[in-house]
Design an enzyme around this catalytic site. Structure first.
Site, short mmCIF file in Angstrom:
data_model
loop_
_atom_site.label_atom_id
_atom_site.label_comp_id
_atom_site.label_asym_id
_atom_site.label_seq_id
_atom_site.Cartn_x
_atom_site.Cartn_y
_atom_site.Cartn_z
N PRO A 129 0.79 -1.23 0.00
CG PRO A 129 -1.04 -1.61 1.42
CD PRO A 129 0.26 -2.22 0.97
CB SER A 181 17.70 -5.23 -3.87
OG SER A 181 19.09 -5.13 -3.62
CD GLU A 244 6.44 -6.99 -15.06
OE1 GLU A 244 5.48 -7.19 -14.31
OE2 GLU A 244 7.53 -6.50 -14.67
CD GLN A 281 -5.61 18.41 -45.16
OE1 GLN A 281 -5.66 19.46 -44.53
NE2 GLN A 281 -5.08 18.31 -46.37
CG LEU A 340 -16.15 6.59 -32.42
CD1 LEU A 340 -14.82 6.45 -33.15
CD2 LEU A 340 -16.32 5.44 -31.42
#
Length: 385
Positions: A129, A181, A244, A281, A340
């Site tokens: 979180p 790490s 990934e 155009q 659209l």
């Protein structure tokens, strides 16, 4: 160099396209996403078509193949499913890739055939979180050794499909360390474990693939469910980062193709001022931009996949592909909404779905800002984080 597909790759693309047009065309994908219910029937159909086995060796029940084959499948699924293609990607890329690379012989024999035939679903839980991009320094979840295994405590967030998965691949801290790490481990946790709770988070896109907050309240994990070596989890994760990013780029490239197809169709059908709007155009320029972005994203994605398949360094190329493809997909979908007009804002059309799903991939699995930091550092600039 042009990355010409082999005859087998051409056949694979056509097979997946035929499957998509038959089993999950765009209108059906729209309805599935809007339902906010996990599309179990679609997951079963994808498995029955053998797509879960792409990239899994035949000795484990898969179809064989490599990352280029997976890119082709991801592009074609995303052309209709958009972000829902992660339904396929979580299992085939995240889970199978990790088990194949780091699993014991027993884990490979148990999990890979079941991933390939669709009888086992996985989720991935890394982010916490308070983490986001700074995932390592924010890691608070822990696994404490006990007799026969470990006790997991902590919380994860944005774990997609964790509420319906059979196993959740969880990264937690197993040893204290001055370097964030180090001291991390990965576990394959059974979702029905006592003390585990997965709660979907309402979100704007990929709504039928619940992304969950997952809580671990003294969840017992048997020792045999450790994936790879203890305290070496980050090395395992970083070994898959390039793949990934390539798969995310492939997903965004598929979305780009969907945007272009829908924009072309609408521009040919919609009339205004006595002529089809595709004759105007400004509309032609917008659609031409989409086509150029699609070609650019495709070239970057396939270049990175080819380098990965050849075993050559591709960190910068994979990161560029992810960054460019995600931004191009969002820009094209936004322009598609504009073409659209009012219908672009209506949920009965797919353009808004493409935008909502593509928008995530400017954020995850790595933000495009952090992607640029990585590229800059590899150009010789000082580290910025």
């Amino acid at each position: 160099m042009w990355f010409d597909p082999t005859p087998e790759q051409q056949m694979l693309r056509q097979m997946v396209r035929d499957f998509v047009d038959r089993e999950c065309p765009k209108l059906k994908a729209r309805d599935l996403e809007a339902s906010e219910e996990f599309p179990a029937d679609l997951a079963a159909a994808i498995a029955a078509a053998g797509l879960n086995g792409i990239g899994i060796p035949e000795e484990y029940g898969g179809q064989g193949g490599d990352i280029i084959d997976q890119v082709i499948v991801c592009e074609e699924l995303s052309r209709s499913l958009a972000g829902l293609a992660w339904l396929w990607g979580i299992n085939v890329w995240s889970a199978a890739h990790a088990v194949l690379a780091h699993g014991t012989p027993e884990q490979r024999a148990e999990y890979l055939p079941r991933i390939a035939d669709g009888t086992m679903r996985f989720a991935f839980a890394l982010t916490e979180p308070g983490g986001g991009t700074d995932v390592l320094r924010a890691m608070r979840s822990t696994a404490t050794p006990v007799e026969g295994g470990y006790l997991l405590r902590g919380n994860k967030i944005w774990s997609t499909t964790a509420h319906v998965a059979d196993r959740i691949m969880v990264t937690v801290r197993t040893s204290p360390s001055d370097k964030p790490s180090r001291g991390l481990s990965v576990f394959l946790v059974r979702r029905d474990s006592s003390g585990l709770t997965a709660t979907p988070i309402p979100k704007i896109g990929m709504r039928s693939l619940g992304s969950c907050e997952v809580s671990f309240d003294d969840v017992f994990v048997p020792a045999e469910d450790l994936l790879g070596e203890v305290d070496q989890g980050w090395r395992q994760i970083t070994g898959s980062l390039n793949s990934e990013r390539i798969m995310v780029a492939a997903m965004c490239t598929g979305i780009l193709r969907a945007v272009l197809e829908d924009a072309l169709e609408y521009a040919g059908q919609r009339h205004a001022f006595g002529r089809p709007i595709g004759q105007m155009q400004s509309i032609q320029h917008s659609i031409a931009d989409m086509a150029m972005k699609l070609d650019t994203a495709t070239l970057h994605t396939h270049r990175a996949a080819w380098l990965e398949q050849q075993g050559r360094p591709c960190g910068v190329e994979a990161t560029m592909a992810k960054c460019l493809a995600s931004e191009y997909a969002v820009e094209a979908a936004d322009q598609g909404i504009q073409i659209l007009g009012g219908y672009g804002y209506a949920q009965e059309y797919n353009m808004q779905r493409y935008w909502r799903d593509a928008r995530l991939y400017r954020i995850g699995p790595i933000t495009n800002e952090m992607a640029r930091n990585y590229i800059g550092e590899n150009l010789g600039l000082p580290r910025s984080f």
